[in-house]
Design a protein around this motif. Structure first.
Motif, PDB file in Angstrom:
ATOM      1  N   UNK A  16       0.822  -1.218   0.000  1.00 13.73           N
ATOM      2  CA  UNK A  16       0.000   0.000   0.000  1.00 13.73           C
ATOM      3  C   UNK A  16       0.850   1.260   0.000  1.00 13.73           C
ATOM      4  N   UNK A  17       2.011   1.194   0.669  1.00 13.13           N
ATOM      5  CA  UNK A  17       2.915   2.348   0.725  1.00 13.13           C
ATOM      6  C   UNK A  17       3.861   2.419  -0.470  1.00 13.13           C
ATOM      7  N   UNK A  21       7.003  -4.185  -4.483  1.00 13.48           N
ATOM      8  CA  UNK A  21       6.171  -4.491  -5.640  1.00 13.48           C
ATOM      9  C   UNK A  21       5.563  -5.887  -5.513  1.00 13.48           C
ATOM     10  N   UNK A  22       4.290  -6.081  -5.872  1.00 16.78           N
ATOM     11  CA  UNK A  22       3.723  -7.421  -5.917  1.00 16.78           C
ATOM     12  C   UNK A  22       4.513  -8.363  -6.825  1.00 16.78           C
ATOM     13  N   UNK A  60      -0.058  -3.091 -11.327  1.00 17.10           N
ATOM     14  CA  UNK A  60      -0.714  -2.022 -12.091  1.00 17.10           C
ATOM     15  C   UNK A  60      -1.723  -1.278 -11.210  1.00 17.10           C
ATOM     16  N   UNK A  61      -2.497  -2.018 -10.425  1.00 13.01           N
ATOM     17  CA  UNK A  61      -3.441  -1.368  -9.506  1.00 13.01           C
ATOM     18  C   UNK A  61      -2.697  -0.550  -8.458  1.00 13.01           C
ATOM     19  N   UNK A  62      -1.575  -1.089  -7.966  1.00  7.98           N
ATOM     20  CA  UNK A  62      -0.765  -0.379  -6.980  1.00  7.98           C
ATOM     21  C   UNK A  62      -0.301   0.973  -7.536  1.00  7.98           C
ATOM     22  N   UNK A  67      -5.684  -0.356  -5.307  1.00  7.30           N
ATOM     23  CA  UNK A  67      -5.588  -1.695  -4.724  1.00  7.30           C
ATOM     24  C   UNK A  67      -6.954  -2.180  -4.258  1.00  7.30           C
ATOM     25  N   UNK A  68      -7.186  -3.475  -4.414  1.00  5.85           N
ATOM     26  CA  UNK A  68      -8.479  -4.070  -4.111  1.00  5.85           C
ATOM     27  C   UNK A  68      -8.691  -4.309  -2.625  1.00  5.85           C
TER      28      UNK A  68
END
Length: 461
Positions: A16-17, A21-22, A60-62, A67-68
Motif C-alpha cells: 500500500x505504501x 512491488x507485488x 498495475x493497480x498499486x 488496490x483491491x
C-alpha cells in the motif's frame, strides 16, 4: 528484499505504501518454492504463469492507487482440494490425477477477487484423510522445522509452505482438526471457523456435516484478513449460514480485559497426557491472557474419548458415503492408507451413525452449558511435538483421542496459536475456542496473546 515479510499484514502495508512491488514478492515466493519444494514437497504443482500475471495486475493497480484490499499482491497457496479453473485439482489422489475443474471454488474466487497471487496448489492427504502416504503420485509434505518430521494432517502442504516462508497465506480444511493440527505442529496460526461461516462450494468433500473451510497464516491478524475475505453466505452451499458476514477486523485489537476464559485441563492432562512442552504452552497461553485482564478458571466437559468416538463414527460414515462408488470401481487406485480407512468405515452400521449423531447433540449441549459463564475455552492443539513422519501409522487417529475433533462436532470456531517450542526446537500450540459465530472474539484473543509474546519472531527458514 531477500525474503518475504514475516506477515501478510506487513506485506500488505508495504504494498500500500509502494515500498515493495507485488511482482517482486511473487518472484521471491516462486524462487523459494523452486528451491525448497524438492525437500519439503509442500506443493503438488507450482503455477508461475498464473502468479506472475496476477502479480503484474496487482502492481498495475498499486501504481494507479486502486488496490483491491489487504490481499492485493499477496503470495498465497491453495490446498489441492480447492478447485481451480483450468488447473488440475487432484485431492492428492490417483483417482483425480487428471481432473481439471471448469471453475474456481468459492474461496479461490473470493481471494482472487481480492487480488491474491496464487503461487501453487499445496499437498494434502489423499482426499484430506489418507496420509501421510508414500504410495501416491506425489510424496507427503514435510515439516520445515525438521524435514524428517510430520506436518500434521491434512492441510500439510499449506502448513509447510507457510512455515518455510514461501507464501503468506493458504487455504485449509478442517474436518477433524486438519487446520489446527498442522498449525500446531508447524508453529502457525490457523482457524477453523464456525460451521457454515465459509462456503464449501468447489471443495472436494470428506464428511458433509463436519467439513469446514478456513485459513492458515503466520499470525492471527493474517488469519483475520484471510477469513474476512472468505466468510459470508453462499446460496449454492446448503450448509452456508444465511446471515451477514461478520466484521472480523474492527475489534481485533480490543484485547481480552474482562473476558471469562475456561481451561479444559482434563483434555490434555488426564484424558490424554500431552507432552510437557504442550502442557506448558497451554498454561503459558492462560497466564498471558490472565495478565492481559481476563479471568481464567478450569472447566470440565465430557471425556475427550466420548467426543472422539462420536466424531470418528460420523467422519468415517460420511467419508464412505462420498467415496463408495469409486471404492467399488477403483479400489486399488487409492493409496493404502485411505483404502484401508475406507474399508474399515464400511463396518460402521447405520445404527452406529444414528446413535453417534444423537450423542453429538448431547455433547454439544454439554459444551453450550459449560460456556454459559465462559466467553472462550482453551485446551491443547496437539498431543506432542511433530513425530517422525515414517512412524505415523495408518490408524494413528483412531489409536489415541485427538484434541481437535470435539469442536468439529459442536461447530464452534476454534483456532490454534503457537505457544512455544519443545523437544528438538519443534513448535507446540494451543487452541482458543469460542461460541458459534463469535469468530471475531477468538481472533481477538489470539491477537492479544501474540502481541504480548515473542513467538512470532522465530521462523523455520
Amino acid at each position: 528484499m531477500s525474503g518475504l515479510p514475516m506477515s501478510l499484514a506487513e506485506a500488505g502495508r508495504l504494498i500500500a505504501a509502494r515500498k515493495v512491488s507485488p511482482v517482486e514478492l511473487a518472484d521471491i515466493a516462486l524462487e523459494k518454492a523452486e528451491r525448497r519444494n524438492p525437500d519439503l514437497h509442500a506443493f503438488i504443482r507450482l503455477t508461475p504463469e498464473v502468479a506472475r500475471a496476477q502479480a503484474q495486475a496487482a502492481e498495475a493497480r498499486q501504481m494507479q492507487g486502486g488496490l483491491l484490499g489487504p490481499l492485493d499482491g499477496i503470495p498465497i497457496g491453495h490446498k489441492d482440494i480447492y478447485e481451480t479453473a483450468g488447473i488440475p485439482t487432484t485431492g492428492h489422489s490417483r483417482i483425480l490425477e487428471h481432473h481439471v475443474p471448469a471453475r474456481d471454488a468459492a474461496t479461490v474466487r473470493a481471494w482472487g477477487g481480492g487480488g491474491a497471487v496464487m503461487v501453487g496448489k499445496t499437498a494434502t492427504h489423499e482426499f484430506a484423510w489418507g496420509g501421510p502416504s508414500f504410495d501416491l503420485p506425489w510424496p507427503p509434505a514435510r515439516n520445515p522445522w525438521d524435514t524428517t518430521r510430520f506436518t500434521g494432517g491434512s492441510s500439510t502442504g499449506s502448513a509447510a509452505a507457510l512455515a518455510a516462508g514461501i507464501v503468506l497465506g493458504a487455504t485449509g480444511s478442517d474436518t477433524g482438526g486438519s487446520i489446527r493440527g498442522p498449525a500446531g505442529l508447524c508453529g502457525l496460526a490457523g482457524i477453523k471457523p464456525t460451521f457454515g461461516l465459509c462456503s464449501r462450494v468447489g471443495i472436494l468433500p470428506l464428511a458433509y456435516s463436519l467439513d469446514t473451510a478456513g485459513p492458515l497464516a503466520w499470525t492471527t491478524e493474517d488469519c483475520a484478513l484471510l477469513l474476512q475475505t472468505m466468510a459470508g453466505h453462499d446460496r449454492e452451499d446448503p450448509s452456508s449460514a444465511d446471515r451477514p458476514a461478520p466484521d472480523l477486523l474492527i475489534g481485533l485489537s480490543g484485547g481480552v480485559k474482562g473476558l471469562r476464559i475456561g481451561v479444559i485441563r482434563h483434555f490434555h492432562e488426564r484424558d490424554i497426557v500431552a507432552s510437557a512442552a504442550v502442557r506448558t504452552g497451554v498454561d503459558h497461553l492462560a497466564d498471558v491472557l490472565r495478565a492481559e485482564g481476563a479471568t481464567v478458571r478450569d472447566v470440565t466437559l465430557p471425556p475427550l474419548m466420548d467426543f472422539n468416538a462420536v466424531g470418528w463414527v460420523i467422519l468415517m460414515s460420511e467419508a464412505l458415503a462420498v467415496h463408495e462408488p469409486w471404492l467399488r470401481a477403483r479400489f486399488n487406485e487409492y493409496g493404502e492408507f485411505l483404502r484401508e480407512r475406507l474399508a474399515l468405515a464400511s463396518l460402521v452400521s447405520a445404527t452406529d451413525y444414528i446413535q453417534a449423531q444423537r450423542r453429538r447433540r448431547e455433547l454439544t449441549a454439554a459444551v453450550t452449558a459449560a460456556m454459559a459463564d465462559c466467553d472462550l475455552l482453551l485446551t491443547a492443539a496437539q498431543v506432542g511435538e511433530a513425530p517422525v513422519i515414517e512412524t505415523v501409522g495408518k490408524f494413528a487417529s483412531l489409536e489415541a483421542p485427538g484434541l481437535t475433533i470435539p469442536f468439529n462436532l459442536t461447530g464452534q470456531p476454534a483456532m490454534t496459536v503457537c505457544t512455544g517450542f519443545g523437544e528438538g526446537g519443534l513448535p507446540v500450540g494451543a487452541q482458543i475456542i469460542g461460541r458459534p459465530f463469535e469468530d471475531a472474539l477468538v481472533l481477538r484473543a489470539g491477537h492479544a496473546f501474540e502481541r504480548a509474546t515473542s513467538w512470532r519472531a522465530k521462523r523455520a527458514e
